[in-house]
Design an enzyme around this catalytic site. Structure first.
Site, mmCIF file in Angstrom:
data_model
loop_
_atom_site.group_PDB
_atom_site.id
_atom_site.type_symbol
_atom_site.label_atom_id
_atom_site.label_comp_id
_atom_site.label_asym_id
_atom_site.label_seq_id
_atom_site.Cartn_x
_atom_site.Cartn_y
_atom_site.Cartn_z
ATOM 1 N N ASP A 224 4.496 -0.002 12.464
ATOM 2 C CA ASP A 224 3.295 -0.667 11.934
ATOM 3 C C ASP A 224 3.163 -2.095 12.448
ATOM 4 O O ASP A 224 2.134 -2.724 12.282
ATOM 5 C CB ASP A 224 3.315 -0.703 10.398
ATOM 6 C CG ASP A 224 3.257 0.683 9.804
ATOM 7 O OD1 ASP A 224 3.556 0.849 8.612
ATOM 8 O OD2 ASP A 224 2.947 1.635 10.554
ATOM 9 N N CYS B 203 -4.962 11.852 12.553
ATOM 10 C CA CYS B 203 -5.868 10.708 12.456
ATOM 11 C C CYS B 203 -5.765 9.996 13.802
ATOM 12 O O CYS B 203 -5.324 10.562 14.793
ATOM 13 C CB CYS B 203 -5.463 9.817 11.305
ATOM 14 S SG CYS B 203 -3.888 9.069 11.596
ATOM 15 N N LYS C 201 0.839 -1.207 0.000
ATOM 16 C CA LYS C 201 0.000 0.000 0.000
ATOM 17 C C LYS C 201 0.873 1.257 0.000
ATOM 18 O O LYS C 201 0.651 2.194 -0.754
ATOM 19 C CB LYS C 201 -0.876 0.006 1.245
ATOM 20 C CG LYS C 201 -1.534 1.339 1.571
ATOM 21 C CD LYS C 201 -2.404 1.311 2.816
ATOM 22 C CE LYS C 201 -1.609 1.564 4.064
ATOM 23 N NZ LYS C 201 -1.323 2.975 4.347
ATOM 24 N N ASN C 202 1.942 1.223 0.861
ATOM 25 C CA ASN C 202 2.727 2.442 1.066
ATOM 26 C C ASN C 202 3.751 2.695 -0.036
ATOM 27 O O ASN C 202 4.555 3.610 0.060
ATOM 28 C CB ASN C 202 3.380 2.413 2.443
ATOM 29 C CG ASN C 202 2.328 2.540 3.533
ATOM 30 O OD1 ASN C 202 1.187 2.933 3.255
ATOM 31 N ND2 ASN C 202 2.678 2.186 4.747
ATOM 32 N N ARG D 180 0.084 13.983 13.167
ATOM 33 C CA ARG D 180 0.600 13.711 11.814
ATOM 34 C C ARG D 180 0.625 14.970 10.936
ATOM 35 O O ARG D 180 0.084 14.991 9.844
ATOM 36 C CB ARG D 180 -0.199 12.594 11.156
ATOM 37 C CG ARG D 180 -0.124 11.296 11.923
ATOM 38 C CD ARG D 180 -0.725 10.152 11.170
ATOM 39 N NE ARG D 180 0.200 9.681 10.135
ATOM 40 C CZ ARG D 180 -0.099 8.674 9.299
ATOM 41 N NH1 ARG D 180 -1.279 8.093 9.363
ATOM 42 N NH2 ARG D 180 0.774 8.277 8.390
ATOM 43 N N ARG E 297 -8.978 -0.389 4.047
ATOM 44 C CA ARG E 297 -8.035 0.634 3.573
ATOM 45 C C ARG E 297 -6.720 -0.007 3.131
ATOM 46 O O ARG E 297 -6.047 0.493 2.250
ATOM 47 C CB ARG E 297 -7.748 1.649 4.690
ATOM 48 C CG ARG E 297 -8.849 2.634 4.967
ATOM 49 C CD ARG E 297 -8.379 3.669 5.972
ATOM 50 N NE ARG E 297 -7.013 4.072 5.670
ATOM 51 C CZ ARG E 297 -6.079 4.288 6.605
ATOM 52 N NH1 ARG E 297 -6.359 4.135 7.891
ATOM 53 N NH2 ARG E 297 -4.862 4.660 6.276
ATOM 54 N N ARG F 117 -4.715 10.746 3.648
ATOM 55 C CA ARG F 117 -3.617 11.637 4.055
ATOM 56 C C ARG F 117 -2.603 11.835 2.938
ATOM 57 O O ARG F 117 -2.137 12.938 2.694
ATOM 58 C CB ARG F 117 -2.875 11.018 5.255
ATOM 59 C CG ARG F 117 -3.436 11.314 6.590
ATOM 60 C CD ARG F 117 -2.544 10.720 7.669
ATOM 61 N NE ARG F 117 -1.146 11.070 7.451
ATOM 62 C CZ ARG F 117 -0.635 12.263 7.710
ATOM 63 N NH1 ARG F 117 -1.416 13.223 8.130
ATOM 64 N NH2 ARG F 117 0.622 12.530 7.510
HETATM 65 C C1 EPZ Z 1 4.520 6.519 6.801
HETATM 66 O O1 EPZ Z 1 3.783 7.488 7.508
HETATM 67 C C2 EPZ Z 1 3.589 5.335 6.572
HETATM 68 N N1 EPZ Z 1 2.448 5.756 5.778
HETATM 69 C C3 EPZ Z 1 3.118 4.819 7.929
HETATM 70 O O2 EPZ Z 1 2.270 3.698 7.713
HETATM 71 C C4 EPZ Z 1 4.349 4.376 8.709
HETATM 72 O O3 EPZ Z 1 3.943 3.936 9.997
HETATM 73 C C5 EPZ Z 1 5.322 5.545 8.855
HETATM 74 O O4 EPZ Z 1 5.640 6.088 7.568
HETATM 75 C C6 EPZ Z 1 6.622 5.132 9.496
HETATM 76 O O5 EPZ Z 1 7.295 4.242 8.653
HETATM 77 C C7 EPZ Z 1 2.589 5.854 4.429
HETATM 78 O O6 EPZ Z 1 3.650 5.633 3.865
HETATM 79 C C8 EPZ Z 1 1.359 6.245 3.675
HETATM 80 P P1 EPZ Z 1 6.554 9.836 9.130
HETATM 81 P P2 EPZ Z 1 4.360 8.993 7.603
HETATM 82 O O7 EPZ Z 1 6.455 11.051 8.268
HETATM 83 O O8 EPZ Z 1 5.176 9.291 6.444
HETATM 84 C C9 EPZ Z 1 5.725 13.006 12.596
HETATM 85 C C10 EPZ Z 1 0.219 2.526 7.770
HETATM 86 O O9 EPZ Z 1 -0.438 1.972 8.665
HETATM 87 N N2 EPZ Z 1 5.846 14.002 11.522
HETATM 88 O O10 EPZ Z 1 7.788 9.029 9.087
HETATM 89 O O11 EPZ Z 1 3.223 9.885 7.926
HETATM 90 C C11 EPZ Z 1 4.553 12.058 12.381
HETATM 91 O O12 EPZ Z 1 3.367 12.598 12.924
HETATM 92 C C12 EPZ Z 1 0.871 3.866 8.034
HETATM 93 O O13 EPZ Z 1 0.393 2.057 6.628
HETATM 94 C C13 EPZ Z 1 5.729 15.353 11.842
HETATM 95 O O14 EPZ Z 1 5.516 15.705 12.986
HETATM 96 O O15 EPZ Z 1 5.311 8.868 8.864
HETATM 97 C C14 EPZ Z 1 4.990 10.812 13.102
HETATM 98 O O16 EPZ Z 1 4.689 10.941 14.470
HETATM 99 C C15 EPZ Z 1 0.642 4.347 9.445
HETATM 100 N N3 EPZ Z 1 5.824 16.262 10.835
HETATM 101 C C16 EPZ Z 1 6.502 10.802 12.891
HETATM 102 O O17 EPZ Z 1 6.871 12.155 12.595
HETATM 103 C C17 EPZ Z 1 6.036 15.899 9.531
HETATM 104 O O18 EPZ Z 1 6.115 16.779 8.656
HETATM 105 C C18 EPZ Z 1 6.945 9.911 11.740
HETATM 106 O O19 EPZ Z 1 6.201 10.309 10.626
HETATM 107 C C19 EPZ Z 1 6.165 14.516 9.231
HETATM 108 C C20 EPZ Z 1 6.076 13.596 10.233
#
Ligand code: EPZ
Length: 444
Positions: free
Chosen positions: A307, A116, A22-23, A121, A421, A92
């Site tokens: 995850d 979410c 998916k990702n 996020r 999803r 998202r």
């Molecule tokens: C991606 O989310 C994946 N989603 C997530 O999978 C996965 O858990 C995560 O990466 C970690 O590998 C997709 O690829 C669609 P991050 P992402 O940016 O990119 C904070 C699933 O179930 N942050 O690495 O959103 C954020 O809130 C999903 O498939 C900021 O604060 O994760 C989080 O707490 C869930 N500001 C942390 O950093 C930003 O601009 C890591 O986020 C970006 C992120």
């Protein structure tokens, strides 16, 4: 609304073929905006997040043709530059179109993806990088949109303040057509990013990982269409693997993502978990004689993936002793705990001692809400029994499905749309493995 009725106690047995990741699928769909030529994708999972992303592309003027697990995507004669609010709220990752739209059309309007179930996020790290590349981006709180424009993005040397998986991808998607060289430092190492890079390179982009946590991109003037097969979903593999173990079954994953699961195998080794690498692409998962309580701490790649911590918690309810899970990536990723406790799991929350939490945790410390916890203690072994459960997010939902499969009695699970999803036809695939699971429409 739909729900699952699951009668537990039947071991999962048989072969599993993982769906497309998916990702990865979501981001490669976004990459289609970088060219006017046709992009043909194979091994695309039929899941609602991908359907939503294809709706986003169509709302931007792109034509989409589905053929089985393949999708043909081609830019239409016109292109809109604004993602509708309701589509943005559904998905998202729709905010990631900002990079390609700015790179090609100099304008983009995207809804604030918002938080979410697993936390605030925000996309501050994405926006900061794009501004450094020359984009003017303003968030208008009265309409909930980011309004972006640029007279031409230019390459930068940029260091992410903290790890961001999709933030790294957003800047890659913006940099491939930017003027000059971009060097992204402290960039994410999640393997899904490398599949996106693989597709972009086939489209003519010039990208490579030039050092640990460093990606270098040489901007080019245009990208071409191509065909690309998406990698199997390693998150699915962990879900099915734990499902086999907690139901006392045995499965073989035939397109196993072994080389991307080393931290999962390390944790299984410590817990005495049952797995065997039958070949480079086949892994057998089975119920071990007994499981040892094990402590894990989630982390950015190559650490134990966030995850995976929810399914892991179910496994630890079947391990002898006290296990802990320390979640360091998201600030609120334990929604499944209250549901597991309804099934008899003995879990309590705690806050692990860390030096400076603001720098230790991957989320923005300011986003934490009073009452959130970053740790849970799981006391095993507990016999799980049936319950009426609510699935709050994608991975928590998959976790509750496997816990209901392991529990005695009949469980009712609401919120099936969360599972849809990210898991294609999950009940059909589990039934083939011997599960007693039914999807029923709930009369409203
Ligand atoms: C991606 O989310 C994946 N989603 C997530 O999978 C996965 O858990 C995560 O990466 C970690 O590998 C997709 O690829 C669609 P991050 P992402 O940016 O990119 C904070 C699933 O179930 N942050 O690495 O959103 C954020 O809130 C999903 O498939 C900021 O604060 O994760 C989080 O707490 C869930 N500001 C942390 O950093 C930003 O601009 C890591 O986020 C970006 C992120």
């Amino acid at each position: 609304m739909e729900k699952f009725i699951i009668s537990g106690g039947n071991p999962l047995k048989g072969e599993v073929s993982l769906g497309g990741a998916k990702n990865v699928a979501l981001k490669i769909c976004v990459a289609s905006l970088l060219t006017d030529e046709e992009l043909v994708l194979h091994n695309v999972p039929h899941i609602s997040d991908v359907e939503a992303m294809l709706e986003v592309l169509k709302s931007l003027g792109v034509t989409v043709t589905l053929q089985g697990s393949s999708v043909r995507i081609k830019r239409g004669p016109i292109i809109h530059i604004s993602v509708p609010l309701e589509l943005g709220a559904r998905l998202r990752t729709s905010s990631m179109v900002i990079g390609p739209l700015l790179a090609r059309f100099g304008k983009a309007t995207i809804p604030n993806p918002g938080g979410c179930r697993i936390g605030a996020r925000p996309i501050d790290r994405h926006i900061e990088g794009l501004r450094r590349m020359g984009a003017a981006i303003e968030y208008v709180s009265t309409d909930g949109f980011f309004h972006a424009s640029s007279t031409g993005l230019h390459g930068i040397t940029y260091t992410f303040g903290k790890n961001t998986h999709t933030g790294t991808e957003t800047l890659i998607l913006a940099a491939v057509l930017a003027e000059g060289k971009t060097v992204l430092k402290n960039s994410a190492e999640e393997v899904e990013i490398d599949d996106l890079i693989g597709c972009l390179v086939k489209m003519g982009a010039r990208i490579k990982r030039t050092a640990l946590r460093e990606i270098t991109i040489e901007g080019v003037s245009r990208l071409r269409g191509t065909e690309y097969a998406i990698m199997p979903d390693r998150n699915e593999e962990v879900t099915f693997a734990v499902g086999a173990m907690v139901t006392g079954g045995e499965i073989v994953v035939v397109n196993s993502q072994q080389r991307h699961l080393s931290s999962f195998f390390d944790a299984l080794d410590r817990a005495g978990g049952g797995y065997e690498k039958l070949s480079d692409t086949k892994t057998r998962y089975f119920k071990p004689q007994y499981l040892l309580a094990t402590n894990i701490q989630t982390a950015r790649h190559p650490g134990f993936m966030t995850d995976w911590q929810a399914p892991w918690a179910v496994l630890m309810t079947q391990a002898t002793g006290e296990s802990t899970i320390h979640e360091t990536v998201f600030e609120s990723r334990f929604s499944y705990v209250s549901e597991l406790k309804k099934m008899g799991a003995e879990i309590d929350f705690f806050d692990p001692e860390v030096g400076d939490p603001a720098s230790f945790y991957n989320f923005n410390w300011a986003d934490r809400v009073e009452g959130y916890h970053q740790g849970i203690r799981i006391h095993g072994v507990t016999k799980l029994h049936n319950a009426i459960l609510t699935m709050d997010d994608l991975r928590a939902g998959a976790t509750l499905v496997i816990s209901a499969l392991a529990a005695s009695g009949q469980s009712y699970l609401q919120g099936v749309e969360q599972i849809d999803r990210g898991y294609e036809k999950i009940e059909v695939r589990l039934t083939v493995l011997g599960a007693h699971i039914q999807r029923i429409k709930e009369e409203i």
